[in-house]
Design a protein around this motif. Structure first.
Motif: not given
Ligand SMILES: Nc1ncnc2c1ncn2[C@@H]1O[C@H](COP(=O)(O)OP(=O)(O)O)[C@@H](O)[C@H]1O
Ligand SMILES: [Mg+2]
Length: 288
Positions: A134-146, A162-167, A190-199
């Protein structure tokens, strides 16, 4: 007193064994990244960027020099002592397809590092994986896809999740957006910038693309043949490059003949957005 940098690379030397001895791919490189900061590393293919990245995440052991993570030199640490530090620095690769296991679902890909980091409960891992997706902007439906079921930009988002998983505190992005179309590239940046600001995430953004580096890094180092030839605030270096090589790099990035494979419209919008149009994504023989 200046605060301790999150990461400081000091006089890094990396040599590869070759038939007639060793080849020095990185030759005395030093730079630092403050907590929450972003450093760009730019230079043409083969100048040693990926070798630096692989040294920082310790996929390889440098020949000489220090890599200080929060003051601890990790350059020569044995795996046993490196292990607890690994989650603090993560890498995002250029080719999300090649770096994602095609047999696993997005949930499994993102949950794997959680398991390695000792999260024992499968339910807890699934919850955390869902939050990361969710944090990287993908829908929940993405979880079960390959991986094959996603576009390039979506796959790169999974790689980031995956890179964010370990904090992590630092992400090393090695040509992380280079395989993507300009508009998708902009969304991932844009996502990378948001992660920089938020986290408060810090970045090392490695690219042959000056536009990408300018988008996200406040400081930049320019490399050539294993050495840093110019460094400073990104705006200063890119708008008034002091070194002839940096000027040439900038000219090459603006040269339409290097725009191999790019649609004219993408080029036009990149220029309109005042983004540096970029050279071809992958030069022949480019290594990662
Ligand atoms: N495993 C290796 N063995 C020998 N030479 C290598 C190896 N990996 C990379 N190199 C060489 O080291 C130099 C730097 O490579 P690399 O760090 O991948 O550059 P970049 O990421 O800037 O394109 C290149 O000349 C490359 O051919
Ligand atoms: Mg590379």
């Amino acid at each position: 007193m200046t605060p301790t940098p999150l990461l400081a690379v000091e006089d890094l030397v990396v040599e590869y064994p070759v038939a007639d001895g060793v080849f020095r791919a990185v030759d005395g490189v030093s730079f630092a990244v403050p907590p929450g900061g972003a450093l760009g590393v730019v230079g043409e293919s083969g100048c040693g960027k990926s070798t630096i990245a692989r040294s920082i995440v310790r996929l390889l052991r440098p020949t000489r020099g220090r890599i200080l993570l929060d003051g601890t030199d990790i350059a020569g640490l044995p795996e046993r002592r490196l292990r607890p530090l690994r989650k603090r620095v993560q890498m995002v690769f250029q080719d999300p397809y090649g770096s994602l296991d095609p047999h696993l679902t997005a949930e499994e890909i993102v949950a794997e590092p959680l398991r390695l980091n000792g999260m024992r409960s499968g339910a807890a891992r699934a919850r955390r994986a869902a939050a990361l997706i969710d944090q990287v902007g993908l829908p929940a439906g993405a979880l079960q896809r390959r991986p094959a079921e996603f576009s390039g930009g979506q796959r790169q988002r999974i790689g980031i999740a995956r890179a964010l998983a370990g904090g992590p505190e630092l992400l090393v992005c090695d040509e992380a957006t280079s395989a993507l179309d300009v508009s998708v590239q902009a969304q991932v940046l844009q996502l990378l910038r948001e992660l920089q600001t938020e986290q408060g995430l810090a970045y090392i953004v490695i690219s042959h693309n000056l536009g990408v580096v300018r988008e996200i890094s406040s400081e930049v180092v320019v490399m050539r043949a294993g050495r840093i030839i110019e460094s400073g605030p990104t705006g200063t270096v890119l708008s008034a490059p002091a070194d002839p090589y940096t000027r040439a790099l900038r000219r090459a990035a603006l040269d339409p003949t290097t725009m191999r494979g790019r649609k004219p419209r993408a080029l036009v919008s990149a220029i309109a957005a005042d983004q540096e149009p970029v050279a071809a994504d992958q030069e022949p023989g480019a290594t990662q």
